[in-house]
Design a protein around this motif. Sequence first.
Motif, PDB file in Angstrom:
ATOM      1  N   HIS A  65       5.903 -11.102  13.999  1.00 34.95           N
ATOM      2  CA  HIS A  65       4.863 -10.992  12.964  1.00 34.95           C
ATOM      3  C   HIS A  65       5.500 -11.172  11.601  1.00 34.95           C
ATOM      4  O   HIS A  65       6.484 -10.486  11.290  1.00 34.95           O
ATOM      5  N   GLU A  78       2.983  -2.227  -3.728  1.00 31.26           N
ATOM      6  CA  GLU A  78       1.792  -1.517  -4.178  1.00 31.26           C
ATOM      7  C   GLU A  78       2.093  -0.625  -5.383  1.00 31.26           C
ATOM      8  O   GLU A  78       1.256  -0.452  -6.260  1.00 31.26           O
ATOM      9  N   PHE A 119      -6.015  -0.793  13.110  1.00 28.49           N
ATOM     10  CA  PHE A 119      -5.499  -1.390  11.870  1.00 28.49           C
ATOM     11  C   PHE A 119      -5.523  -0.335  10.776  1.00 28.49           C
ATOM     12  O   PHE A 119      -6.463   0.437  10.672  1.00 28.49           O
ATOM     13  N   LEU A 170      10.663  -2.738  11.232  1.00 35.31           N
ATOM     14  CA  LEU A 170       9.296  -2.349  10.874  1.00 35.31           C
ATOM     15  C   LEU A 170       9.254  -1.456   9.629  1.00 35.31           C
ATOM     16  O   LEU A 170       8.457  -1.684   8.720  1.00 35.31           O
ATOM     17  N   GLU A 171      10.116  -0.443   9.589  1.00 38.88           N
ATOM     18  CA  GLU A 171      10.056   0.482   8.448  1.00 38.88           C
ATOM     19  C   GLU A 171      10.426  -0.215   7.136  1.00 38.88           C
ATOM     20  O   GLU A 171       9.892   0.112   6.086  1.00 38.88           O
ATOM     21  N   PRO A 190      -0.689   0.719   5.505  1.00 43.31           N
ATOM     22  CA  PRO A 190       0.566   1.465   5.620  1.00 43.31           C
ATOM     23  C   PRO A 190       0.880   2.314   4.388  1.00 43.31           C
ATOM     24  O   PRO A 190       1.654   3.260   4.483  1.00 43.31           O
ATOM     25  N   THR A 191       0.276   1.996   3.243  1.00 45.48           N
ATOM     26  CA  THR A 191       0.556   2.794   2.050  1.00 45.48           C
ATOM     27  C   THR A 191      -0.265   4.087   2.049  1.00 45.48           C
ATOM     28  O   THR A 191      -0.045   4.963   1.238  1.00 45.48           O
ATOM     29  N   ALA A 213       9.688  -3.313   6.474  1.00 45.77           N
ATOM     30  CA  ALA A 213       8.492  -4.079   6.118  1.00 45.77           C
ATOM     31  C   ALA A 213       7.487  -3.185   5.397  1.00 45.77           C
ATOM     32  O   ALA A 213       6.895  -3.571   4.386  1.00 45.77           O
ATOM     33  N   ARG A 214       7.329  -1.971   5.930  1.00 51.21           N
ATOM     34  CA  ARG A 214       6.381  -1.039   5.296  1.00 51.21           C
ATOM     35  C   ARG A 214       6.892  -0.593   3.935  1.00 51.21           C
ATOM     36  O   ARG A 214       6.105  -0.402   3.004  1.00 51.21           O
ATOM     37  N   ALA A 260      -3.483 -10.557  14.389  1.00 56.60           N
ATOM     38  CA  ALA A 260      -3.699 -10.224  12.982  1.00 56.60           C
ATOM     39  C   ALA A 260      -3.051 -11.289  12.119  1.00 56.60           C
ATOM     40  O   ALA A 260      -2.157 -12.005  12.589  1.00 56.60           O
ATOM     41  N   ILE A 302       8.976  -9.166  11.819  1.00 51.49           N
ATOM     42  CA  ILE A 302       9.380  -8.072  12.701  1.00 51.49           C
ATOM     43  C   ILE A 302       9.056  -8.494  14.135  1.00 51.49           C
ATOM     44  O   ILE A 302       8.290  -9.438  14.347  1.00 51.49           O
ATOM     45  N   ALA A 307     -13.558  -5.719   6.025  1.00 54.72           N
ATOM     46  CA  ALA A 307     -12.821  -4.738   6.827  1.00 54.72           C
ATOM     47  C   ALA A 307     -13.767  -4.089   7.827  1.00 54.72           C
ATOM     48  O   ALA A 307     -14.971  -3.995   7.601  1.00 54.72           O
ATOM     49  N   ILE A 329       5.801 -10.307   7.904  1.00 51.54           N
ATOM     50  CA  ILE A 329       5.439  -9.043   7.258  1.00 51.54           C
ATOM     51  C   ILE A 329       4.368  -9.295   6.194  1.00 51.54           C
ATOM     52  O   ILE A 329       4.275 -10.379   5.614  1.00 51.54           O
ATOM     53  N   THR A 330       3.545  -8.282   5.952  1.00 47.65           N
ATOM     54  CA  THR A 330       2.388  -8.439   5.058  1.00 47.65           C
ATOM     55  C   THR A 330       2.801  -8.978   3.685  1.00 47.65           C
ATOM     56  O   THR A 330       2.155  -9.874   3.150  1.00 47.65           O
ATOM     57  N   VAL A 331       3.877  -8.433   3.132  1.00 48.86           N
ATOM     58  CA  VAL A 331       4.308  -8.847   1.794  1.00 48.86           C
ATOM     59  C   VAL A 331       4.572 -10.357   1.745  1.00 48.86           C
ATOM     60  O   VAL A 331       4.260 -11.019   0.753  1.00 48.86           O
ATOM     61  N   ASP A 357       3.068  -5.025  10.582  1.00 46.75           N
ATOM     62  CA  ASP A 357       3.409  -3.769   9.895  1.00 46.75           C
ATOM     63  C   ASP A 357       2.186  -2.939   9.552  1.00 46.75           C
ATOM     64  O   ASP A 357       2.290  -1.852   9.009  1.00 46.75           O
ATOM     65  N   LEU A 417       6.103  -3.172   1.384  1.00 48.86           N
ATOM     66  CA  LEU A 417       4.679  -3.120   1.045  1.00 48.86           C
ATOM     67  C   LEU A 417       4.393  -1.956   0.087  1.00 48.86           C
ATOM     68  O   LEU A 417       3.680  -2.116  -0.912  1.00 48.86           O
ATOM     69  N   ARG A 418       5.000  -0.802   0.378  1.00 46.61           N
ATOM     70  CA  ARG A 418       4.807   0.361  -0.507  1.00 46.61           C
ATOM     71  C   ARG A 418       5.350   0.058  -1.897  1.00 46.61           C
ATOM     72  O   ARG A 418       4.715   0.381  -2.907  1.00 46.61           O
TER      73      ARG A 418
END
Lengths: 319, 228
Positions: free
Chosen positions: A268, A304, B57, A293-294, B60-61, A296-297, A238, A188, A20, A270-272, B8, A300-301
Amino acid sequence: MTASVVSAGFQTTVQDWGRAGLRKFGVTPGGALDSVSLRLANLLVGNPECVAGLEVTRGRVRLKLDVDRLVSWAGGEFEMRIGDELIPILHCARVSAGAVIEISPKRGGRAWLAISGGIDVPEILGSRATDLRALFGGWEGRALRDGDVLPLGAESELCPRIRAAIPNRISDWSAPRFATKNKFLRVIRGKNWDDDIGAKLLAQKFRVAMNSDRMGMRLEGGEMVSTNPAELVSEAVAPGTIQLPGSGAPVVLLGDCQTIGGYPKIAHVITVDLADAAQLQPLDEVRFELIELEEARDFLRERERDVALFRAGLEARFG
Amino acid sequence: MKISPLGDSAITLDFTDESCDRERLLARALSVAQALEGTNIPGVIDVTSAYESVAVFFDPTRIERDVEEKIRALVASARVRVSRKRRRIEIPVCYDADFALDLARVEAETNLSADTIIALHSSAEFVVACVGFMPGFPFLAGLPEKLRTTRLATPRTKVPAGSVAIARTQAGVYPVESPGGWNLIGRTPLRLFDANANPPALLQAGDRVRFRGIMRNEFEARVKESSG
């Protein structure tokens, strides 16, 4: 404390969470293409989530340890055996010094293997991940070969307690499986999305091209025409970015992707869903589904939270 | 400034609506990236600039709901300093025929002699517009107009590490052996990327770069020195 590579398989690399904060030097984040699978496998054997394990691509991999350890695996459709005994996905198993661990593909994709103590290669730029393009990190900056001998790290305090709770070699608990089994990758909108390109992306079936790798998944079989100029001023890209080069064949960037790119960014993944993308193989079919977008987030939340719950459960039981 | 999501877990700040002057936009992107790097916004894990934009970057959490407003406020307060002091770095380059694999192609396309091409390349001052494509690879703006060329129709599968190259309006140096489609006109003995060094890349966005021609024997000596 080593793991000997009896058979390295098609492409097996040492991976952790990746790097990172180094994009300004052109260094890609890299790391396990499905980091959640590696994290869960690590948690199952009592490791911190960020410890290095092995990413197995398609091939048949055989390892032999010189110490007693705990192992687990997660990811695609594979079979893992210790000797003759089948170890189910997302379970923890005891392995004795000298026994052979074998991972072989049923359908394939990618799998992540965790060994208690982790693979103890030197940390380079803050990570043990293998960067196959710049040839550093992991084991000698390359994919494993037959005969490599990998150093293992020291086990955590949790490991002996977990071991004591597994009298019959295989744990009677397992980690939750997050793979969506969704045939669609959720996307998204990207900066260069327009309704025309978007409609084509969502309506068509694509096929994963043979020349796909950890950098990107090239998609064939669709008819896409870019309405943007073929090349724009380069900007950051990304993992998950879907680029549309002039050829009209979209590319889904994955974990080892370049840090900047000049092709239109139409959407894109989504990360998940990058975990699902990591399981796709050449000639597999791919379709896309648009979300906001929301959402997707939120996914992810949610994921997690699920990982955190599993971690808390393990700590409550063994910590 | 336009903010657009880059997936995202990141956003792109695009400054092209603020000016038409490329140099000014590059300076703007660099100063914003620097301002954002110097702050500690919860959840932000990486900041990088490229030409006329900056990408932020985050996890998001971990970000707060008002992260975009925070970034907007920081960007508004980041001053544009076009002529601020930047590092100046000289890159020795050997233009020997063994390394300048595409010099004949560049001669044909530009209608210039090899000597003129080398003279133009080694007298220009370049600015690192961004580092990317691969670790340590500098995209250099400032190529003399006369040296504009097209890329190879079929990229090489292996470009040797240290290759000094030009393509279209840009110049660059390949830090490690890789595929590539730019025209190779020389080779440097310097290592542009070393994963064990801090920082790992020799060049950073905003650096001023000049190339200095060296003879083959100096090239060999410096290669030996850096590998010894």
